[in-house]
Scaffold this motif. Structure first.
Motif, mmCIF file in Angstrom:
data_model
loop_
_atom_site.group_PDB
_atom_site.id
_atom_site.type_symbol
_atom_site.label_atom_id
_atom_site.label_comp_id
_atom_site.label_asym_id
_atom_site.label_seq_id
_atom_site.Cartn_x
_atom_site.Cartn_y
_atom_site.Cartn_z
ATOM 1 N N SER A 70 2.507 -9.341 31.595
ATOM 2 C CA SER A 70 2.791 -9.725 33.169
ATOM 3 C C SER A 70 3.838 -10.248 33.296
ATOM 4 N N PHE A 71 4.649 -11.017 32.549
ATOM 5 C CA PHE A 71 5.823 -11.418 32.749
ATOM 6 C C PHE A 71 6.858 -10.153 32.865
ATOM 7 N N GLU A 72 6.841 -9.281 31.935
ATOM 8 C CA GLU A 72 7.384 -8.166 32.147
ATOM 9 C C GLU A 72 7.196 -7.248 33.558
ATOM 10 N N LYS A 76 9.696 -6.525 36.587
ATOM 11 C CA LYS A 76 10.060 -5.460 37.416
ATOM 12 C C LYS A 76 9.823 -5.182 38.825
ATOM 13 N N VAL A 77 8.384 -5.798 38.769
ATOM 14 C CA VAL A 77 7.855 -5.374 40.316
ATOM 15 C C VAL A 77 8.441 -6.165 41.452
ATOM 16 N N TYR A 82 11.254 -13.224 40.645
ATOM 17 C CA TYR A 82 11.261 -13.632 39.209
ATOM 18 C C TYR A 82 12.580 -14.505 38.837
ATOM 19 N N ALA A 83 13.509 -13.918 39.481
ATOM 20 C CA ALA A 83 14.933 -14.786 39.327
ATOM 21 C C ALA A 83 14.758 -16.004 40.141
ATOM 22 N N LYS A 84 14.175 -16.246 41.044
ATOM 23 C CA LYS A 84 13.872 -17.538 41.581
ATOM 24 C C LYS A 84 13.058 -18.624 40.585
ATOM 25 N N GLN A 153 7.947 -23.917 41.897
ATOM 26 C CA GLN A 153 8.157 -22.942 41.242
ATOM 27 C C GLN A 153 6.824 -21.914 41.324
ATOM 28 N N ASP A 154 5.568 -22.634 41.171
ATOM 29 C CA ASP A 154 4.384 -21.929 41.323
ATOM 30 C C ASP A 154 4.062 -20.852 42.562
ATOM 31 N N LYS A 155 5.199 -21.289 43.690
ATOM 32 C CA LYS A 155 4.713 -20.317 45.006
ATOM 33 C C LYS A 155 5.416 -19.029 44.584
#
Length: 192
Positions: A70-72, A76-77, A82-84, A153-155
């Protein structure tokens, strides 16, 4: 189960009890994910029972695999989110290190100083209470700052990843079995 034969017999028994359909030996389930999806499709039962599939190590391994994949998918998506997320993760770790290791030393010195001054002026009990209050205020401040970063972060985390993270954090006896194979087909790339 200790042997494959006993596991197959249990599968046949459960399938017969819950659906009334006898399983022929040619329908033997070789793939854990196929078997897990069939178990998850059966009528829901109490996940707190020791015999529930979610308390087994195989399910914990499955959840870990889903979390990793899921992290992968998240990377990708939605690379921007992901960077934030990663930036806030690094910031959260640095803030905790700075607060606990760096400022924690100064907080202990301040609490000791306040405690000694209060002890001299009003007695030992007042000194202990003043030092304790100083420490509590610092820890509340650290917890509030960490929670703010965590909520921020959860956002950025998608729901499918958040569910997998929450299930992964629990120990085997507390897992609920809510990471369904049918909901994570697109992230499952390997089998057991």
């Amino acid at each position: 189960m200790p042997t494959e034969e006993k596991a197959e017999a249990l599968y046949k028994f459960i399938k017969y009890i819950t659906t009334g359909i006898k399983v022929e030996s040619s329908e033997r389930q070789e793939n854990y994910l196929v078997l897990l999806s069939e178990l998850q499709a059966l009528p829901a039962e109490d996940s707190k029972k020791m015999e529930h599939f979610s308390s087994q190590q195989e399910y914990a391994d499955y959840v870990s695999m889903v979390l990793e994949n899921s992290f992968e998918k998240f990377k990708k998506v939605d690379p921007t989110s992901y960077a934030k997320y990663e930036e806030l993760e690094t910031e959260s770790d640095a803030m905790l290190d700075r607060m606990v290791l760096g400022y924690g030393k100064w907080m202990l010195c301040a609490a000791l100083g306040v405690g000694v001054i209060a002890w001299i002026k009003e007695g030992i009990a007042s000194g202990l209470v003043a030092a304790f209050i100083e420490a509590v205020v610092f820890f509340v401040y650290v917890i509030i700052k960490w929670c703010k970063l965590s909520f921020k972060q959860d956002k950025y985390i998608p729901a499918y990843l958040n569910d997998a993270m929450e299930e992964s954090k629990k120990n085997n006896d507390d897992k609920e079995g809510n990471i369904l194979v049918c909901n994570y087909v697109d992230v499952i790339h390997k089998t057991f």
